[in-house]
Design a protein around this motif. Structure first.
Motif: not given
Length: 319
Positions: A65-74, A94-98, A100-107
């Motif tokens: 359910d990434y990126p719609s509802a969960a962050p990547p596990i790292y 964690e701040d980046i995920y919060v 940009h919640a729901g968006e692709s954040i790996l980059y």
């Protein structure tokens, strides 16, 4: 029975595929596919591609359910990254995920780690010359990669001399490890040690950080209270280690329970799911449980029955 695939699952999978293809194109050989079916990847990140003095390996698992509802596990693997620095970087991700919640954040995550490495590298170069000129007894500690960064150990200025006046042959207090609490893949574990001097606080932290698992925790929150007989007052302090307000809450718990000559450390390994206020509940419950187990305070039921607020075992009562 076949798994039920919802439209959201299809969209997330397609988004993941497109994101991985883009990252592979951007980073080339730095980007590595560990297990495509399980959505496990890693990337080697360095501060300087031409002269990679500092490097880190970012391992990533993409949940369905990434990126719609969960962050990547790292997981970040770097021998030089520990304690407060690891917590600072984890909080940034964690701040980046919060944000940009729901968006692709790996980059964004990869570039944040790279920025962190660049800043770390520049700071190291800046302080290199002054360290050579001003040789101190702590020079060896700063240069030893096996010794944890204890910059998180904050003391009031008026108490700094207490560290310097203690004998070097002071014994390390026994350290007890409590039962862990796990909630939504985050794990919290308490550690306790009797302490009567600030130097013992430092010794306990050093010993805990020798454990690779504890050193790799996202946060190591601690608080301590030492009763000074001659001044009839308490020497006490706490540290959030990146978990904002957690150290103060932990110290407040020790004050409420009126415990003394004890230090409690709570390690948290972040599991990829934000817990909100529940994280503070788990931190304090961990701490209270080990204080009860080691006899520093009565359990809630015992206290209610006896009317006593706290209980101290033999040798720990100072009045």
């Amino acid at each position: 029975m076949a798994d039920i695939i919802t439209p959201g699952d299809d969209e997330d999978l397609q988004t993941q595929i497109e994101e991985v293809e883009a990252l592979s194109s951007i980073y080339g050989d730095e980007w590595c596919v560990i297990d495509e079916a399980s959505r496990i990847f890693c990337i080697k990140i360095s501060a300087d591609l031409e002269e990679p003095k500092l490097t880190a390996c970012l391992q990533i698992i993409l949940p369905p359910d990434y990126p719609s509802a969960a962050p990547p596990i790292y997981q970040i693997n770097a021998v030089w990254l520990r304690g407060p620095e690891r917590a600072k970087l984890a909080n940034s991700l964690e701040d980046i995920y919060v944000e940009h919640a729901g968006e692709s954040i790996l980059y964004l995550w990869v570039e944040k780690v790279r920025d962190f490495l660049v800043e770390k590298s520049q700071n190291s170069e800046t302080v290199e010359e002054p360290e050579k000129v001003n040789m101190t007894a702590e020079k060896d500690v700063d240069d030893d990669e096996d010794i944890p960064d204890l910059s998180s150990l904050r003391l009031n200025t008026e108490n700094v001399h207490l560290f310097l006046e203690q004998a070097n042959d002071e014994e390390l207090p026994p350290i007890k490890h409590g039962n862990p609490i796990t909630d939504r893949r985050s794990t919290f574990q308490p550690h306790l040690a009797p302490v009567v001097t600030p130097r013992q606080v430092k010794m306990v932290l050093e010993k805990l950080y020798e454990n690779k698992k504890i050193a790799s925790a996202t946060h190591n929150i601690y608080a301590y209270r030492i009763y000074c007989e001659d001044k009839h007052s308490f020497l006490q302090d706490c540290e959030d280690d990146g978990e904002t307000a957690a150290g103060g809450r932990l110290l407040h718990l020790l004050q409420i329970l009126d415990v003394r000559n004890v230090m409690v450390v709570v390690s948290r390994w972040f599991g990829g799911i934000l817990l909100g206020p529940d994280r503070f509940k788990h931190i304090n419950n961990c701490a209270r449980n080990i204080l009860v187990e080691e006899g520093y305070t009565a359990s809630t039921d015992e206290a209610n029955k006896s009317g006593l607020k706290t209980k101290r075992p033999k040798g720990k009562k100072t009045k």
